[in-house]
Design a protein around this motif. Sequence first.
Motif, short mmCIF file in Angstrom:
data_model
loop_
_atom_site.label_atom_id
_atom_site.label_comp_id
_atom_site.label_asym_id
_atom_site.label_seq_id
_atom_site.Cartn_x
_atom_site.Cartn_y
_atom_site.Cartn_z
N SER A 139 2.47 -1.82 -8.76
CA SER A 139 1.73 -1.58 -7.52
C SER A 139 0.47 -0.78 -7.83
O SER A 139 0.37 -0.17 -8.90
N TYR A 182 7.90 -4.73 -11.44
CA TYR A 182 6.72 -4.97 -10.61
C TYR A 182 5.75 -3.80 -10.70
O TYR A 182 6.15 -2.65 -10.88
N TRP A 224 8.23 1.05 -12.15
CA TRP A 224 9.50 1.69 -12.50
C TRP A 224 9.62 1.68 -14.01
O TRP A 224 9.31 0.69 -14.67
N TYR A 263 -2.65 1.84 -6.01
CA TYR A 263 -2.94 2.75 -4.90
C TYR A 263 -4.39 3.21 -4.98
O TYR A 263 -4.93 3.44 -6.08
N LEU A 296 -1.43 2.21 -0.37
CA LEU A 296 -0.97 1.06 -1.12
C LEU A 296 -1.97 -0.09 -1.00
O LEU A 296 -2.29 -0.52 0.10
N TYR A 299 1.15 -4.68 -4.13
CA TYR A 299 2.55 -4.52 -4.48
C TYR A 299 3.05 -5.79 -5.15
O TYR A 299 2.44 -6.85 -5.01
N ASP A 300 4.14 -5.66 -5.86
CA ASP A 300 4.73 -6.80 -6.57
C ASP A 300 3.69 -7.53 -7.42
O ASP A 300 3.58 -8.76 -7.38
#
Lengths: 111, 119
Positions: free
Chosen positions: A35, A33, A92, A37, A47, A50-51
């Motif tokens: 995200s 995923y 990640w 910012y 944030l 997300y996802d």
Amino acid sequence: QSVLTQPPSVSAAPGQKVTISCSGSSSNIGNNYVSWYQQVPGTAPKLLIYDNNNRPSGIPDRFSGSKSGTSATLDITGLQTGDEADYYCGTWDSSLSGGHVFGTGTKVTVL
Amino acid sequence: QLQLQESGPGLVKPSETLSLTCSVSGGSISSSTYYWAWVRQPPGKGLEWIGSIYYSGSTYYNPSLKSRVTISVDTSRTQFSLNLNSVTASDTALYYCARHHHNPSFDYWGQGTLVTVSS
């Protein structure tokens, strides 16, 4: 040296749209995923997405995210002066040298 | 509303250990849903994840910093800490503590604290 590449800067007039790209690889964006910012100068990151494409409560729908393959995109429509900030993607990275990684950052300027 | 607040020395000498604490209020540090992390930002540069800890004490670190980093948690005091040893000028940065989910999104951040490494 980040594994996620973003354009250094983008700009547009108020009310217009900007698109920020985030390019990675199969070890990061391709299988995880993403995200996004927003960091207004002098403040902590916030944030936005997300996802890949979900907005936290309170984030206006002028901000939208998408992902395709090993790249992700953040769109900001109806640009406002308050949107002038640095924007970072994050994900990640599952390589041996990986972990949580952030993009190189993009400065959005409202003309 | 969850709040995170960093604290610690603003000046550290080269070769010494940088120690920071993040105090968490307005929510539980013992939630099984979240991890607690340190992220830093050198002046004028981008974000770099340092490491994360689960309430149980399980940790994982940025491979590039792993040999110098220790993160610990004290659930009774609702705080977690960062130790970075053998610091050099390149460790000068704004250090943030943050919360993140199992998926990689950091949803709450402290205000950040500037740490300068200089003799």
